[in-house]
Write a protein that holds these residues in place. Structure first.
Motif, mmCIF file in Angstrom:
data_model
loop_
_atom_site.group_PDB
_atom_site.id
_atom_site.type_symbol
_atom_site.label_atom_id
_atom_site.label_comp_id
_atom_site.label_asym_id
_atom_site.label_seq_id
_atom_site.Cartn_x
_atom_site.Cartn_y
_atom_site.Cartn_z
ATOM 1 N N PRO A 1 66.543 112.066 3.082
ATOM 2 C CA PRO A 1 65.929 113.389 2.896
ATOM 3 C C PRO A 1 64.410 113.358 2.990
ATOM 4 C CG PRO A 1 66.755 112.538 0.805
ATOM 5 C CD PRO A 1 67.258 111.631 1.865
ATOM 6 N N CYS A 2 63.790 112.273 2.501
ATOM 7 C CA CYS A 2 62.324 112.179 2.608
ATOM 8 C C CYS A 2 61.893 112.122 4.072
ATOM 9 C CB CYS A 2 61.820 110.943 1.861
ATOM 10 S SG CYS A 2 61.883 111.074 0.070
ATOM 11 N N PHE A 3 62.595 111.330 4.868
ATOM 12 C CA PHE A 3 62.294 111.244 6.298
ATOM 13 C C PHE A 3 62.456 112.612 6.963
ATOM 14 C CE2 PHE A 3 64.116 110.913 10.570
ATOM 15 C CZ PHE A 3 63.078 110.285 11.245
ATOM 16 N N ALA A 4 63.516 113.325 6.612
ATOM 17 C CA ALA A 4 63.765 114.635 7.214
ATOM 18 C C ALA A 4 62.658 115.625 6.870
ATOM 19 C CB ALA A 4 65.120 115.164 6.739
ATOM 20 N N ILE A 5 62.274 115.694 5.594
ATOM 21 C CA ILE A 5 61.251 116.656 5.165
ATOM 22 C C ILE A 5 59.906 116.331 5.806
ATOM 23 C CG2 ILE A 5 59.950 117.501 3.174
ATOM 24 C CD1 ILE A 5 62.510 117.065 1.514
ATOM 25 N N VAL A 6 59.550 115.047 5.819
ATOM 26 C CA VAL A 6 58.271 114.647 6.406
ATOM 27 C C VAL A 6 58.252 114.924 7.905
ATOM 28 C CG1 VAL A 6 56.790 112.672 6.942
ATOM 29 C CG2 VAL A 6 57.738 112.933 4.645
ATOM 30 N N THR A 7 59.341 114.588 8.601
ATOM 31 C CA THR A 7 59.377 114.748 10.050
ATOM 32 C C THR A 7 59.352 116.212 10.471
ATOM 33 O OG1 THR A 7 60.693 112.715 10.197
ATOM 34 C CG2 THR A 7 60.605 114.102 12.149
ATOM 35 N N ILE A 8 60.153 117.058 9.829
ATOM 36 C CA ILE A 8 60.137 118.474 10.187
ATOM 37 C C ILE A 8 58.795 119.099 9.803
ATOM 38 C CG2 ILE A 8 61.109 119.329 8.012
ATOM 39 C CD1 ILE A 8 61.860 120.670 11.553
ATOM 40 N N GLY A 9 58.185 118.618 8.719
ATOM 41 C CA GLY A 9 56.858 119.102 8.344
ATOM 42 C C GLY A 9 55.819 118.751 9.392
ATOM 43 N N ILE A 10 55.876 117.515 9.904
ATOM 44 C CA ILE A 10 54.950 117.101 10.958
ATOM 45 C C ILE A 10 55.173 117.924 12.221
ATOM 46 C CG2 ILE A 10 54.365 115.195 12.523
ATOM 47 C CD1 ILE A 10 54.909 113.275 10.204
ATOM 48 N N GLY A 11 56.453 118.116 12.596
ATOM 49 C CA GLY A 11 56.755 118.880 13.798
ATOM 50 C C GLY A 11 56.253 120.313 13.717
ATOM 51 N N LEU A 12 56.515 120.989 12.602
ATOM 52 C CA LEU A 12 56.063 122.370 12.443
ATOM 53 C C LEU A 12 54.542 122.455 12.361
ATOM 54 C CD1 LEU A 12 58.772 123.596 9.927
ATOM 55 C CD2 LEU A 12 58.447 124.450 12.243
ATOM 56 N N SER A 13 53.908 121.475 11.714
ATOM 57 C CA SER A 13 52.446 121.467 11.621
ATOM 58 C C SER A 13 51.806 121.269 12.988
ATOM 59 C CB SER A 13 51.991 120.371 10.654
ATOM 60 O OG SER A 13 52.474 120.603 9.350
ATOM 61 N N LEU A 14 52.352 120.336 13.780
ATOM 62 C CA LEU A 14 51.841 120.139 15.139
ATOM 63 C C LEU A 14 51.998 121.401 15.978
ATOM 64 C CD1 LEU A 14 53.128 116.537 15.966
ATOM 65 C CD2 LEU A 14 50.750 117.226 15.612
ATOM 66 N N LEU A 15 53.143 122.046 15.850
ATOM 67 C CA LEU A 15 53.369 123.300 16.570
ATOM 68 C C LEU A 15 52.398 124.371 16.102
ATOM 69 C CD1 LEU A 15 55.119 124.807 18.615
ATOM 70 C CD2 LEU A 15 56.720 125.321 16.765
ATOM 71 N N ASN A 16 52.136 124.401 14.809
ATOM 72 C CA ASN A 16 51.188 125.361 14.246
ATOM 73 C C ASN A 16 49.780 125.109 14.775
ATOM 74 O OD1 ASN A 16 50.718 127.590 12.707
ATOM 75 N ND2 ASN A 16 50.873 126.582 10.738
ATOM 76 N N PHE A 17 49.339 123.841 14.750
ATOM 77 C CA PHE A 17 48.011 123.503 15.262
ATOM 78 C C PHE A 17 47.902 123.830 16.749
ATOM 79 C CE2 PHE A 17 47.927 119.978 11.853
ATOM 80 C CZ PHE A 17 47.520 120.899 10.902
#
Length: 304
Positions: A250-266
Motif C-alpha cells: 500500500p505504501c508503494f501504491a500511494i507514493v507511486t500514484i501520488g508521484i504520477g498525479l503530481s507530475l501530471l499536475n506540474f
C-alpha cells in the motif's frame, strides 16, 4: 480530445504522470481478470513471505496481499476521483458565480469561502468521520468533497475576475447574450487549465486523506483499500514480526500514484502557464547554446 493529448505528450512530466495514472486505472478496471483470489478470503498461511504462488505474500489473516493491492486500487481511485469531481464542481460553480456576478453575490460567497478556508480540514475530517462512525469509502469521498472545495473556489474566482474585464466578455454583454451563455462559452474554456489543476490536486489530496482516515481506524474495516491495508498491517504488528511486505504494497501504491498525479499536475501547469512555457523555452535555448559551445571548443581543440 486528441489535440489535448498531443499537447500533454509534448511535456515530459505530463507524459510520465499520465502513463503512471493510466497504468493504475487499467489495473483497477482489470481487477477481476488479473487476480485469482477473493480479497476477503483466507488463501494462505498467516504472514507468508512473497513466493511464486503469492507474489506479495499474505496478511496475518492469510489473505493474499497482491489481490488486496489490486482491488484496493479500484476502491482508492474511486474515492479519489469521486471526491475530486465533487471538489471541482463545487469550487468551480462558486468561484465562477462569485467572480462573474460580483456585488452582493460575490461578497456572500466570498464570506462562505473564507470561513471554509479558516477551518482546519484534517481535524474537521477526523471529527466528521468519528461522528458518522465506520464510514464506507463512498461516504469518505462525500465528506472530503464537501469540506475541501474552498481553495479551488478562491483560485477560480480570482481567474474569473481577471477574465471578467476582457474585451470578448464585454462585447458579449453588449450584444445582449445571456449570462449563462457567457459563462459556458466565453469563460469556461479559458478556465479549463485552472479546473484541471484543481481536479488533479484534489484527487492527490483525497487519496492521501482517505488512507490517513482509514489508517486511524475511521473507515469501514470490511472495505478493501490501501488505507485499510495499512490499518490491518499496523494492528497485526506486521513490521514487528518481520512481515514488511504488508506495509510495502500500500505504501508503494500511494507514493507511486501520488508521484504520477503530481507530475501530471506540474505538466498541466507548465502547459497552461505562459510564464512557465517561456521559462522552459529559455532553459532549452541555454542548454542548446552550452552544447554548441562545448562542441565548438572540442572541434577547435582537435583542429589545433
Amino acid at each position: 480530445m486528441f489535440k489535448f493529448l498531443s499537447i500533454i505528450l509534448r511535456n515530459k512530466k505530463a507524459t510520465a504522470g499520465l502513463l503512471i495514472v493510466v497504468a493504475f486505472i487499467c489495473l483497477a478496471l482489470a481487477a477481476p481478470f488479473v487476480t485469482s483470489h477473493d480479497p476477503a478470503k483466507r488463501v494462505a498461511r498467516p504472514h507468508q513471505a512473497p513466493s511464486v504462488e503469492h507474489v506479495m505474500g499474505s496478511t496475518r489473516m492469510g489473505r493474499d496481499v497482491y489481490t488486496q493491492f489490486v482491488w484496493g486500487t479500484r476502491t482508492s481511485l474511486m474515492v479519489g476521483f469521486s471526491a475530486g469531481l465533487i471538489v471541482t464542481v463545487i469550487g468551480t460553480l462558486i468561484g465562477v458565480t462569485a467572480g462573474y456576478f460580483g456585488g452582493v453575490i460575490d461578497e456572500s460567497l466570498n464570506f462562505i469561502t473564507n470561513i471554509a478556508l479558516v477551518i482546519p480540514q484534517l481535524p474537521l475530517l477526523l471529527v466528521l468521520a468519528a461522528f458518522i462512525g465506520k464510514s464506507d469509502p463512498f461516504m469518505i469521498a462525500i465528506i472530503i468533497g464537501l469540506t475541501s472545495w474552498a481553495w479551488g473556489a478562491r483560485v477560480t474566482r480570482a481567474q474569473t475576475l481577471t477574465l471578467r474585464r476582457r474585451e470578448f466578455v464585454e462585447a458579449s454583454e453588449q450584444i445582449g447574450e445571456p449570462s449563462w451563455r457567457i459563462i459556458c462559452v466565453e469563460l469556461m474554456p479559458n478556465l479549463l487549465s485552472i479546473i484541471g489543476f484543481n481536479f488533479i490536486g484534489s484527487v492527490v489530496y483525497t487519496i492521501i486523506t482517505q488512507a490517513t482516515l482509514e489508517f486511524l481506524g475511521l473507515g469501514d474495516p470490511l472495505a478493501v483499500s490501501w488505507g485499510n491495508m495499512l490499518y490491518n498491517a499496523q494492528t497485526s504488528s506486521a513490521i514487528t514480526v518481520g512481515a514488511w511486505w504488508e506495509m510495502l504494497a500500500p505504501c508503494f501504491a500511494i507514493v507511486t500514484i501520488g508521484i504520477g498525479l503530481s507530475l501530471l499536475n506540474f505538466g498541466v501547469d507548465e502547459i497552461s502557464n505562459p510564464r512557465l512555457r517561456t521559462l522552459g523555452a529559455i532553459n532549452k535555448a541555454v542548454k542548446a547554446q552550452k552544447k554548441f559551445d562545448q562542441t565548438y571548443k572540442s572541434a577547435k581543440g582537435a583542429a589545433s
